[in-house]
Scaffold this motif. Sequence first.
Motif, PDB file in Angstrom:
ATOM      1  N   ARG A 124     -49.513  30.890 -62.965  1.00  0.00           N
ATOM      2  CA  ARG A 124     -48.345  30.876 -63.718  1.00  0.00           C
ATOM      3  C   ARG A 124     -48.934  30.044 -65.244  1.00  0.00           C
ATOM      4  O   ARG A 124     -49.686  29.120 -65.014  1.00  0.00           O
ATOM      5  CB  ARG A 124     -47.390  29.916 -63.069  1.00  0.00           C
ATOM      6  CG  ARG A 124     -46.914  30.839 -61.758  1.00  0.00           C
ATOM      7  CD  ARG A 124     -46.001  29.888 -61.168  1.00  0.00           C
ATOM      8  NE  ARG A 124     -45.267  30.725 -60.055  1.00  0.00           N
ATOM      9  CZ  ARG A 124     -44.489  30.224 -59.092  1.00  0.00           C
ATOM     10  NH1 ARG A 124     -44.173  29.026 -59.296  1.00  0.00           N
ATOM     11  NH2 ARG A 124     -43.705  31.016 -58.153  1.00  0.00           N
ATOM     12  N   THR A 137     -53.941  32.661 -71.985  1.00  0.00           N
ATOM     13  CA  THR A 137     -52.871  32.808 -71.542  1.00  0.00           C
ATOM     14  C   THR A 137     -52.936  34.082 -70.739  1.00  0.00           C
ATOM     15  O   THR A 137     -52.503  34.406 -69.584  1.00  0.00           O
ATOM     16  CB  THR A 137     -51.859  32.864 -72.398  1.00  0.00           C
ATOM     17  OG1 THR A 137     -51.525  31.666 -72.892  1.00  0.00           O
ATOM     18  CG2 THR A 137     -50.246  33.078 -71.669  1.00  0.00           C
ATOM     19  N   GLU A 153     -44.345  35.233 -64.523  1.00  0.00           N
ATOM     20  CA  GLU A 153     -44.811  33.936 -64.370  1.00  0.00           C
ATOM     21  C   GLU A 153     -45.305  33.294 -65.678  1.00  0.00           C
ATOM     22  O   GLU A 153     -45.965  32.457 -65.629  1.00  0.00           O
ATOM     23  CB  GLU A 153     -46.185  34.286 -63.552  1.00  0.00           C
ATOM     24  CG  GLU A 153     -45.897  35.145 -62.475  1.00  0.00           C
ATOM     25  CD  GLU A 153     -45.286  34.021 -61.300  1.00  0.00           C
ATOM     26  OE1 GLU A 153     -44.792  33.158 -61.342  1.00  0.00           O
ATOM     27  OE2 GLU A 153     -45.499  34.362 -59.985  1.00  0.00           O
ATOM     28  N   LEU A 154     -44.592  33.661 -66.796  1.00  0.00           N
ATOM     29  CA  LEU A 154     -44.900  33.200 -68.142  1.00  0.00           C
ATOM     30  C   LEU A 154     -43.643  32.392 -68.495  1.00  0.00           C
ATOM     31  O   LEU A 154     -42.438  33.010 -68.400  1.00  0.00           O
ATOM     32  CB  LEU A 154     -45.043  34.204 -68.889  1.00  0.00           C
ATOM     33  CG  LEU A 154     -45.455  33.689 -70.470  1.00  0.00           C
ATOM     34  CD1 LEU A 154     -46.455  32.864 -70.676  1.00  0.00           C
ATOM     35  CD2 LEU A 154     -45.378  34.783 -71.382  1.00  0.00           C
ATOM     36  N   LEU A 167     -52.711  34.545 -66.611  1.00  0.00           N
ATOM     37  CA  LEU A 167     -51.662  35.606 -65.967  1.00  0.00           C
ATOM     38  C   LEU A 167     -52.365  36.632 -65.177  1.00  0.00           C
ATOM     39  O   LEU A 167     -51.937  36.986 -64.346  1.00  0.00           O
ATOM     40  CB  LEU A 167     -50.738  36.100 -66.999  1.00  0.00           C
ATOM     41  CG  LEU A 167     -49.773  35.127 -67.626  1.00  0.00           C
ATOM     42  CD1 LEU A 167     -48.976  35.747 -69.063  1.00  0.00           C
ATOM     43  CD2 LEU A 167     -48.763  34.656 -66.805  1.00  0.00           C
ATOM     44  N   HIS A 212     -43.582  38.604 -69.077  1.00  0.00           N
ATOM     45  CA  HIS A 212     -44.251  38.343 -67.845  1.00  0.00           C
ATOM     46  C   HIS A 212     -43.412  37.357 -66.704  1.00  0.00           C
ATOM     47  O   HIS A 212     -43.063  36.145 -67.437  1.00  0.00           O
ATOM     48  CB  HIS A 212     -45.735  37.840 -67.764  1.00  0.00           C
ATOM     49  CG  HIS A 212     -46.537  38.093 -66.683  1.00  0.00           C
ATOM     50  ND1 HIS A 212     -46.263  37.460 -65.561  1.00  0.00           N
ATOM     51  CD2 HIS A 212     -47.724  38.716 -66.312  1.00  0.00           C
ATOM     52  CE1 HIS A 212     -47.369  37.738 -64.776  1.00  0.00           C
ATOM     53  NE2 HIS A 212     -48.142  38.558 -65.013  1.00  0.00           N
TER      54      HIS A 212
END
Length: 284
Positions: free
Chosen positions: A30, A21, A51-52, A25, A49
């Motif tokens: 994503r 993960t 995009e998480l 990122l 984050h």
Amino acid sequence: MKMQKVWFITGASRGFGLEITKAALAAGDRVVATVRRQPAQLAATLDNHPELSVVQMDVAQEDQVQAAVKQGIARFGRIDVLVNNAGYGMVTAIEEATDAEVRKQYDTNVFGLLNVTRAVLPHLRQQKSGHVINISSIFGYDVVPGWGLYGSTKFAVEGISKGLAVELAPLGIHVTTVAPGLFTTDFLSTDSYVAAKTIIDDYQATVGRMRSGTDALHGNQPGDPKKFAQVMIQLANTDRPPLHLPVGKDAVSMYQNNATKMAQEIEAWLPVATSTDHDYRVAA
């Protein structure tokens, strides 16, 4: 220009899942990261984050899996890379493990993987693209005493992946089984793997040594999980990924040794193994 990918990673709270993960990122992608509990804690660990998306999900609960995939699609619009990483180990002699203990192992490591794969594949098929990466194990190539049942779940993952690969190739979807060796994750910590409650003294010389030696090995494994995560990034960005990828010198060695042993056994028994066809007689 690199296309931004959307990853769906199971078992992301720690170990390989967490490192993959982080790496995805950092690569500008994503991630939908699934955890069985405390999703807010993982989000905070990764500084929330943008995009998480952290989703609470137990792979063994199909309704939760379907909901998590829908949530991921709603957030990012697609899934490009599925990483079936969730799983756990069990140290036991095969005879020692109860039916309930074995079923629980398979519910997570095999049937859970199938639950997630079934939920994601309709989206990949619609896209005519994607990459399914199933995390197998060094014990998916061969086994050692005490890890036979766990290894059997990874042998199953290897077989499922081979079947998926031939079925999905015409649809533009890749499949890879990644078989890591021993890495310094939490996999061998006492709160990550389980041991069967029943202990049979006759297995002391084999499984017993593994029971006592596993804890000592924890923290001393040769593999660096961060480097493993970088291999995953490279794998997800190649146009022609392999179906099988052992990762770590120990995993490569296990594969090579097992392949050699199997070839030698078959060769030794070749006259017997090839002696079973019908004896057809040519008419005069």
